[in-house]
Design an enzyme around this catalytic site. Structure first.
Site, PDB file in Angstrom:
ATOM      1  N   LYS A  76       0.777  -1.261  -0.153  1.00 32.90           N
ATOM      2  CA  LYS A  76       0.000  -0.132  -0.061  1.00 32.90           C
ATOM      3  C   LYS A  76       1.003   1.266  -0.152  1.00 32.90           C
ATOM      4  O   LYS A  76       1.896   1.197   0.428  1.00 32.90           O
ATOM      5  CB  LYS A  76      -0.953   0.081   1.462  1.00 32.90           C
ATOM      6  CG  LYS A  76      -2.150   0.705   1.088  1.00 32.90           C
ATOM      7  CD  LYS A  76      -3.353  -0.174   0.485  1.00 32.90           C
ATOM      8  CE  LYS A  76      -4.592   0.418   0.576  1.00 32.90           C
ATOM      9  NZ  LYS A  76      -5.751  -0.454  -0.119  1.00 32.90           N
ATOM     10  N   GLY A 171     -23.490   3.939   4.302  1.00 31.13           N
ATOM     11  CA  GLY A 171     -22.449   4.579   3.064  1.00 31.13           C
ATOM     12  C   GLY A 171     -23.048   4.120   1.667  1.00 31.13           C
ATOM     13  O   GLY A 171     -23.048   2.718   1.396  1.00 31.13           O
ATOM     14  N   GLY A 173     -21.829   4.924  -1.354  1.00 34.21           N
ATOM     15  CA  GLY A 173     -20.805   5.365  -2.379  1.00 34.21           C
ATOM     16  C   GLY A 173     -20.702   4.375  -3.685  1.00 34.21           C
ATOM     17  O   GLY A 173     -21.562   3.771  -4.057  1.00 34.21           O
ATOM     18  N   VAL A 175     -19.443   1.559  -4.084  1.00 34.48           N
ATOM     19  CA  VAL A 175     -19.810   0.078  -3.780  1.00 34.48           C
ATOM     20  C   VAL A 175     -21.120   0.144  -3.067  1.00 34.48           C
ATOM     21  O   VAL A 175     -22.041  -0.948  -3.292  1.00 34.48           O
ATOM     22  CB  VAL A 175     -18.814  -0.542  -2.885  1.00 34.48           C
ATOM     23  CG1 VAL A 175     -18.902  -1.672  -2.544  1.00 34.48           C
ATOM     24  CG2 VAL A 175     -17.228  -0.412  -3.505  1.00 34.48           C
TER      25      VAL A 175
HETATM   26  P1  NAD Z   1     -16.844   5.995  -1.459  1.00 34.88           P
HETATM   27  O1  NAD Z   1     -16.193   7.456  -1.092  1.00 34.88           O
HETATM   28  O2  NAD Z   1     -17.316   6.014  -3.021  1.00 34.88           O
HETATM   29  O3  NAD Z   1     -18.103   5.756  -0.605  1.00 34.88           O
HETATM   30  C1  NAD Z   1     -18.311   5.947   0.686  1.00 34.88           C
HETATM   31  C2  NAD Z   1     -19.642   6.505   1.229  1.00 34.88           C
HETATM   32  O4  NAD Z   1     -19.822   6.591   2.312  1.00 34.88           O
HETATM   33  C3  NAD Z   1     -19.863   8.020   0.543  1.00 34.88           C
HETATM   34  O5  NAD Z   1     -21.087   8.244  -0.250  1.00 34.88           O
HETATM   35  C4  NAD Z   1     -19.674   8.818   1.658  1.00 34.88           C
HETATM   36  O6  NAD Z   1     -20.617   9.999   1.909  1.00 34.88           O
HETATM   37  C5  NAD Z   1     -20.235   7.951   2.615  1.00 34.88           C
HETATM   38  N1  NAD Z   1     -20.016   8.175   4.256  1.00 34.88           N
HETATM   39  C6  NAD Z   1     -18.900   8.742   4.883  1.00 34.88           C
HETATM   40  N2  NAD Z   1     -19.003   8.740   6.010  1.00 34.88           N
HETATM   41  C7  NAD Z   1     -20.167   8.068   6.332  1.00 34.88           C
HETATM   42  C8  NAD Z   1     -20.998   8.169   7.693  1.00 34.88           C
HETATM   43  N3  NAD Z   1     -20.562   8.317   8.783  1.00 34.88           N
HETATM   44  N4  NAD Z   1     -22.178   7.649   7.767  1.00 34.88           N
HETATM   45  C9  NAD Z   1     -22.813   7.160   6.533  1.00 34.88           C
HETATM   46  N5  NAD Z   1     -22.141   7.319   5.237  1.00 34.88           N
HETATM   47  C10 NAD Z   1     -21.244   7.712   5.147  1.00 34.88           C
HETATM   48  O7  NAD Z   1     -16.082   4.665  -1.349  1.00 34.88           O
HETATM   49  P2  NAD Z   1     -16.099   3.289  -1.841  1.00 34.88           P
HETATM   50  O8  NAD Z   1     -15.337   3.219  -2.961  1.00 34.88           O
HETATM   51  O9  NAD Z   1     -17.746   2.933  -2.214  1.00 34.88           O
HETATM   52  O10 NAD Z   1     -15.646   2.465  -0.606  1.00 34.88           O
HETATM   53  C11 NAD Z   1     -16.331   2.209   0.510  1.00 34.88           C
HETATM   54  C12 NAD Z   1     -15.570   1.548   1.503  1.00 34.88           C
HETATM   55  O11 NAD Z   1     -15.036  -0.019   0.861  1.00 34.88           O
HETATM   56  C13 NAD Z   1     -14.365   2.092   2.009  1.00 34.88           C
HETATM   57  O12 NAD Z   1     -14.086   1.814   3.077  1.00 34.88           O
HETATM   58  C14 NAD Z   1     -13.081   1.441   1.023  1.00 34.88           C
HETATM   59  O13 NAD Z   1     -11.589   1.389   1.791  1.00 34.88           O
HETATM   60  C15 NAD Z   1     -13.810  -0.246   1.080  1.00 34.88           C
HETATM   61  N6  NAD Z   1     -13.431  -0.689  -0.033  1.00 34.88           N
HETATM   62  C16 NAD Z   1     -13.977  -0.434  -1.474  1.00 34.88           C
HETATM   63  C17 NAD Z   1     -13.583  -1.165  -2.467  1.00 34.88           C
HETATM   64  C18 NAD Z   1     -13.598  -0.627  -4.063  1.00 34.88           C
HETATM   65  O14 NAD Z   1     -13.687  -1.356  -4.880  1.00 34.88           O
HETATM   66  N7  NAD Z   1     -14.303   0.771  -4.093  1.00 34.88           N
HETATM   67  C19 NAD Z   1     -12.906  -2.312  -2.374  1.00 34.88           C
HETATM   68  C20 NAD Z   1     -12.600  -2.559  -1.200  1.00 34.88           C
HETATM   69  C21 NAD Z   1     -13.102  -2.075  -0.046  1.00 34.88           C
END
Ligand code: NAD
Length: 336
Positions: A76, A171, A173, A175
């Site tokens: 990382k 959340g 986002g 995913v």
């Molecule tokens: P993203 O930034 O697109 O989405 C995160 C969402 O969570 C956002 O909509 C944000 O507004 C919301 N959020 C933040 N704080 C919050 C809270 N306190 N309460 C409710 N909602 C809140 O991120 P993502 O790519 O969807 O990833 C989400 C998580 O999954 C992260 O922890 C990331 O490390 C993990 N992850 C993502 C992937 C991937 O392929 N994108 C793979 C493995 C792990």
């Protein structure tokens, strides 16, 4: 610094300071192949926190790759986001040179704070990058894996399909929103929260979801709580408020500390270890980087079910928490 590395069994720590670039690349374990892991670009209170973050995340990637059966090591990188104005392109070109200097032993990707444009910028000068616009976004694959993982956990704990199962997603986002779509299609009933009101509104309209305030979602009466925002959602404050029977989501480092996995086990809450259930994105990124076809990616993601089945079964038979079983399985692959 060496004792920090020893505690996490981290093999290498590389630093780069050039102009505005203050970056660290942590390589945890390269037994299975070159390390693959995202580049985090956020502000840190101090430099030590940035290094600790890189080490902790690199270790997580080794365990994730081992159980996802991906031929990659764990690594990382962290770039400390400058507090004032800076030239973003220049910063990522400099970072690309840093990655290049490691000669392919570290492959970078997107993570918190980095975007596809940054990866495209890196790719112009360095081939060791796995989430450029050409290779695509891993989030849809992560969501497919998480939906499959929730289905597997529900089958174990509740003995039923997803039809009518109450799932709370924290959340919405990249995913979380794609996950909501899959769960809705399988007949689950959704409760959702996000700090972005627009995303919640969309979920209410698109998937007949019920909106919940961000600080309340972990404590409402649900079958499944799915942390899909930031890490540390299962912490000393929230763990006693949980009323679900399954915790399964995409967020990394859902347990604020490992002992909370023991608490979930004692409360008979089935926890799908985060780095297992969210490995669809790594499978995608690694496979695309290695030029594999979508069919092979789909097949590898479908195998997540077998791994989770095994973890849940062993947890049941040995009366041990699922996160400990997963760690043991990964360590056998990494060290035996
Ligand atoms: P993203 O930034 O697109 O989405 C995160 C969402 O969570 C956002 O909509 C944000 O507004 C919301 N959020 C933040 N704080 C919050 C809270 N306190 N309460 C409710 N909602 C809140 O991120 P993502 O790519 O969807 O990833 C989400 C998580 O999954 C992260 O922890 C990331 O490390 C993990 N992850 C993502 C992937 C991937 O392929 N994108 C793979 C493995 C792990």
């Amino acid at each position: 610094m060496f004792s920090l590395m020893r505690e996490s069994a981290l093999q290498e720590l590389h630093y780069c300071q050039k102009g505005d670039l203050n970056a660290v690349i942590a390589l945890h374990n390269l037994r299975l192949g070159p390390a693959l892991g995202g580049c985090r670009f956020i502000e840190y209170d101090n430099e030590q926190d940035a290094v600790i973050d890189a080490i902790r995340l690199a270790k997580g990637m080794s365990y994730k790759a081992a159980l996802a059966k991906v031929p990659q090591g764990g690594g990382k990188s962290v770039i400390i986001k400058p507090k004032g104005a800076f030239d973003r392109e220049r910063l990522f070109y400099q970072f690309a040179e840093f990655v290049s200097d490691l000669g392919g032993r570290y492959i970078t990707a997107m993570d918190s704070g980095t975007q596809v444009e940054d990866m495209d910028c890196i790719r112009e000068v360095c081939p060791f990058v796995s989430s450029s616009s050409e290779l695509g976004d891993p989030s849809p694959s992560t969501a497919i894996g998480v939906a499959l993982g929730i289905k597997t956990a529900v089958q174990h704990r509740m003995g039923q399909s997803l039809k009518g199962v109450r799932v709370g997603i924290q959340g919405l986002g990249h995913v979380g929103a794609a996950l909501a779509e899959h769960l809705y299609a399988e007949g689950a009933k959704l409760w959702v929260s996000d700090i972005d009101a627009q995303k919640v509104k969309q979920a209410e309209q698109q998937w007949q979801a019920t909106a919940v305030a961000p600080h309340e979602i972990s404590g409402i009466e649900l079958d499944v709580f799915s942390p899909c925002g930031l890490g540390g959602t299962i912490n000393a404050q929230t763990v006693d408020t949980l009323k679900c029977v399954v915790v399964a989501g995409c967020a990394n480092n859902q347990l604020a500390e490992s002992a909370l996995g023991d608490v979930l086990h004692d409360k008979h809450i089935l926890y799908a270890p985060d780095y297992v259930i969210n490995s669809g994105g790594l499978i995608y990124a690694s496979s695309r980087y290695r030029g594999l076809a979508q069919k092979e990616i789909d097949h590898s993601i479908s195998k997540l079910k077998d791994t989770l089945d095994k973890i849940f079964m062993l947890s049941n038979n040995k009366n041990l928490p699922t996160h400990r079983i997963a760690n043991e399985m990964a360590e056998q692959i990494l060290y035996d």
